[in-house]
Design an enzyme around this catalytic site. Structure first.
Site, PDB file in Angstrom:
ATOM      1  N   ARG A 230       0.831  -1.195   0.000  1.00  0.00           N
ATOM      2  CA  ARG A 230       0.000   0.000   0.000  1.00  0.00           C
ATOM      3  C   ARG A 230       0.875   1.257   0.000  1.00  0.00           C
ATOM      4  O   ARG A 230       1.936   1.303   0.640  1.00  0.00           O
ATOM      5  CB  ARG A 230      -0.888   0.011   1.243  1.00  0.00           C
ATOM      6  CG  ARG A 230      -1.892   1.155   1.340  1.00  0.00           C
ATOM      7  CD  ARG A 230      -2.883   1.121   0.221  1.00  0.00           C
ATOM      8  NE  ARG A 230      -4.094   1.909   0.545  1.00  0.00           N
ATOM      9  CZ  ARG A 230      -4.973   2.312  -0.348  1.00  0.00           C
ATOM     10  NH1 ARG A 230      -4.790   2.037  -1.631  1.00  0.00           N
ATOM     11  NH2 ARG A 230      -6.042   2.985   0.012  1.00  0.00           N
TER      12      ARG A 230
ATOM     13  N   THR B 273      -8.770  -0.187 -10.509  1.00  0.00           N
ATOM     14  CA  THR B 273      -8.175  -1.335  -9.835  1.00  0.00           C
ATOM     15  C   THR B 273      -8.238  -2.578 -10.725  1.00  0.00           C
ATOM     16  O   THR B 273      -8.921  -2.609 -11.744  1.00  0.00           O
ATOM     17  CB  THR B 273      -8.857  -1.584  -8.466  1.00  0.00           C
ATOM     18  OG1 THR B 273      -8.936  -0.341  -7.742  1.00  0.00           O
ATOM     19  CG2 THR B 273      -8.105  -2.583  -7.618  1.00  0.00           C
TER      20      THR B 273
ATOM     21  N   GLU C  46      -6.130   3.681  -7.916  1.00  0.00           N
ATOM     22  CA  GLU C  46      -7.344   4.243  -7.306  1.00  0.00           C
ATOM     23  C   GLU C  46      -8.331   4.736  -8.354  1.00  0.00           C
ATOM     24  O   GLU C  46      -8.963   3.932  -9.008  1.00  0.00           O
ATOM     25  CB  GLU C  46      -7.012   5.329  -6.280  1.00  0.00           C
ATOM     26  CG  GLU C  46      -7.974   5.344  -5.092  1.00  0.00           C
ATOM     27  CD  GLU C  46      -9.253   6.126  -5.315  1.00  0.00           C
ATOM     28  OE1 GLU C  46      -9.230   7.159  -5.999  1.00  0.00           O
ATOM     29  OE2 GLU C  46     -10.282   5.693  -4.785  1.00  0.00           O
TER      30      GLU C  46
ATOM     31  N   ASP D 238      -8.006   8.075  -0.368  1.00  0.00           N
ATOM     32  CA  ASP D 238      -8.653   7.036   0.431  1.00  0.00           C
ATOM     33  C   ASP D 238      -8.582   7.354   1.921  1.00  0.00           C
ATOM     34  O   ASP D 238      -9.182   6.645   2.734  1.00  0.00           O
ATOM     35  CB  ASP D 238      -8.014   5.677   0.163  1.00  0.00           C
ATOM     36  CG  ASP D 238      -8.642   4.971  -1.022  1.00  0.00           C
ATOM     37  OD1 ASP D 238      -9.684   5.438  -1.518  1.00  0.00           O
ATOM     38  OD2 ASP D 238      -8.099   3.939  -1.468  1.00  0.00           O
TER      39      ASP D 238
ATOM     40  N   SER E  98      -9.909  -0.910   0.441  1.00  0.00           N
ATOM     41  CA  SER E  98     -10.972  -1.918   0.426  1.00  0.00           C
ATOM     42  C   SER E  98     -10.569  -3.151  -0.371  1.00  0.00           C
ATOM     43  O   SER E  98     -11.379  -4.065  -0.546  1.00  0.00           O
ATOM     44  CB  SER E  98     -12.246  -1.328  -0.185  1.00  0.00           C
ATOM     45  OG  SER E  98     -12.720  -0.254   0.582  1.00  0.00           O
TER      46      SER E  98
ATOM     47  N   GLY F 166     -13.120  -2.288  -7.741  1.00  0.00           N
ATOM     48  CA  GLY F 166     -14.420  -1.684  -7.479  1.00  0.00           C
ATOM     49  C   GLY F 166     -14.509  -0.761  -6.288  1.00  0.00           C
ATOM     50  O   GLY F 166     -15.606  -0.488  -5.805  1.00  0.00           O
TER      51      GLY F 166
END
Length: 590
Positions: free
Chosen positions: A121, A410, A430, A450, A475, A496
């Site tokens: 991340r 994504t 993103e 985010d 997510s 998504g």
């Protein structure tokens, strides 16, 4: 020993080179044109169920899947195939993922029986502040006011994560895995109808010189579908990384160009330093797991909310006979929606980067806690949003904010190799085309949006507020399922945004409760709830449940729900895979 290994690698490289040369001919047969156009709301065609005996990959574009299959055929591991496929996706699906972004990887090692969660991340630069997404009046900025330009860019994590996993479990040389993407970048690839439409729909991409020159005609129109698009800059970038490892990206000229592009962006410039990029570290983590219907379901831990929230949904449903309801039952959708509502309430309150916040992981999955929360699932829908619970280990009932993400981008890759190793990897920049900033042939992410735009709520600090060095909540939900003997039986995941959780939960319940094969589970009309309206996919059998759900008290929103589930089921007789028919991916095996 070294000589034999060198010979094997040379043979593998030759096999890959031959495979790359014929890839374009094979891919020409892929039925990408049959997919529904984005935004039509048309019902997706059924997913194709693909069977294989030895190995399989399911990826979001035929060229990427073919690159992964060639790697598997050359003796590569599941992580090798995932790397090769992701590099090609960076080229052919630039709106979705790439080396300018990050991701999460679950990897099952058949030799040891261990599953490892790799965290790639992005992180906020040292210049990040809690108030960075507030306007001069102290109010949250409009989403796209924050997304476009330098403010939203996090330090990319993808390459550090993939290199870490490759050092642990790679079988082929790192450099070989970049060969398919380099070849396609130099020779060109045909723009798909999906990519064309995404370019045409974007309001911001052409406002920056580099992507304007790359994605548009001289007249300013989106390059038409079928156009041959070459990216020699990206090929050069890949060559540098192939020979120099991830250090060629995180230090030196590439890192300097990333920092300069963010810091001098014509829109929302913000300080990013070479030290921010050089200091990035991927992290190995323990997956989060929960028992459900005799299976062990495992997902990503924080800073992703995908694993915990998906597992909470399953845990809340354990006391209900979901198998008796079936996929066409309004009662089944009602229970799923209410469990999702409760899980999202906890998600929005508690889940953030565990280095910066106390995330009560064990408490959120505690059986007694989930049983208490499940009692709130009544015969009728909850009235409005529900409040978060107070799981064991929480400092106090946390301040909750709705999700900020608008991610329609994504990608997800599922892979099984001949040795039984399994990879489930979800990657992202993103928003489509991320920040719209382009460096050396690749797009930079906008993952920092985010974070929660509002840093405080009712006098309390929000767990997912921006801070220097922090990873924004995600997510992404790559998921592996194991049988009672610890043998992997399913790999799944989807793009998504925050709807990823609902898409993955649907695929799990469809297979584990409703007994659907993986193709029907992927194709099944989407139905989800994020602690708000119950969303049903337009043009599918799910939308027909609207009157019954409204009678049960649901506020229903029928809309396009553009999942991209790519999944593989593992049985003793072989492998079954399916790519979501809503997108242009394929499943390929051998």
């Amino acid at each position: 020993m070294n000589r034999a290994r060198s010979i094997r690698r040379a043979i593998a490289a030759t096999v890959m080179a031959i495979a790359i040369a014929i890839t374009s001919l094979i891919v020409a047969c892929a039925r990408v044109a049959d997919r529904p156009e984005p935004g039509t709301g048309a019902s997706p065609p059924p997913a194709q169920l693909v069977r294989a005996k030895h190995a399989m990959i399911v990826a979001g574009h035929p060229l990427a899947a073919e690159a992964g299959r060639n790697v598997l055929a050359a003796g590569g591991s599941a992580i090798d195939a995932a790397i090769a496929a992701e590099m090609v996706l960076n080229l052919v699906e630039p709106q979705s993922s790439g080396i300018g972004g990050g991701g999460f990887l679950l990897y099952y090692d058949a030799a040891s029986g261990r599953t490892i969660a790799y965290d790639g991340r992005e992180t906020a630069p040292a210049s990040a502040r809690e108030t960075m997404f507030l306007d001069p009046k102290g109010q949250p900025r409009a989403f796209y006011d924050a997304v476009v330009g330098g403010l939203s860019v996090g330090v990319p994590g993808q390459l550090r994560m993939l290199e870490m996993a490759h050092k642990d479990f790679g079988a082929l040389p790192w450099a070989d895995l970049f060969a398919p993407a380099i070849a396609h970048a130099e020779e060109g690839f045909a723009i798909s109808s999906r990519l064309h439409q995404t370019i045409a729909d974007d309001k911001y991409l052409k406002t920056f010189p580099a992507p304007a020159a790359y994605f548009y005609t001289d007249a300013g129109d989106a390059l038409p579908a079928g156009s041959l698009l070459r990216n020699p800059e990206l090929a050069a970038t890949f060559r540098a990384i192939a020979t120099g490892g991830s250090s060629a990206f995180y230090t030196g000229p590439i890192a300097a160009d990333i920092a300069r592009t963010v810091s001098t962006a014509p829109r929302n410039p913000v300080a990013m330093r070479a030290a921010d990029i050089a200091g990035y570290q991927a992290v190995r983590r323990e997956p989060v797991c929960l028992d459900y219907r005799g299976r062990r379901v495992c997902g990503m831990p924080p800073p992703s909310s995908g694993g915990l929230t998906t597992l909470q949904i399953l845990g809340l449903l354990r006391g209900f006979d979901m198998a008796a309801t079936g996929p066409q039952s309004a009662l089944g959708v009602h229970r799923l929606a209410e469990a999702s509502r409760l899980a999202f309430a906890d998600r929005n309150a508690y889940i953030a980067d565990p280095k910066f916040a106390n995330v009560p992981v064990e408490g959120l999955l505690d059986r007694a806690y989930l049983a208490r929360r499940a009692r709130l699932i009544g015969p009728r829908a909850a009235s409005g949003e529900v409040a978060p619970g107070l799981p064991p280990g929480a400092d106090r009932r946390a301040a909750a904010l709705p999700d900020e993400t608008r991610n329609l981008s994504t990608t997800h890759i599922s892979v099984v190799d001949a040795a039984g190793n399994v990879a489930a990897m979800t990657s992202s920049i993103e928003s489509p085309f991320g920040s719209r900033l382009m460096v050396r042939g690749f797009m930079l992410n906008n993952e920092l949006t985010d974070f929660s735009f509002t840093p405080t709520q009712t006098g309390e600090k929000v767990a997912n507020r921006p801070q220097p060095g922090k990873r924004p909540r995600s997510s992404m939900a790559p998921t592996l399922v194991f049988d009672s003997d610890g043998r992997p039986v399913l790999a799944t995941g989807s793009p998504g945004g925050s709807r990823i959780i609902g898409y993955v939960a649907k695929s799990l319940i469809a297979t584990l409760d409703w007994g659907l094969d993986i193709a029907n589970a992927v194709s099944l009309g989407n139905r989800l709830n994020r602690n708000g309206p119950t969303e049903l996919e337009a043009g599918t059998e799910a939308a027909a449940l609207r009157p019954e759900l409204e009678a049960l008290g649901h506020q229903v929103d029928v809309r396009e729900l553009d999942s991209g589930l790519n999944a593989i089921a593992l049985a003793r007789s072989g492998l079954e895979g399916a790519a979501d028919p809503r997108r242009e991916g394929v499943a390929l095996g051998r």
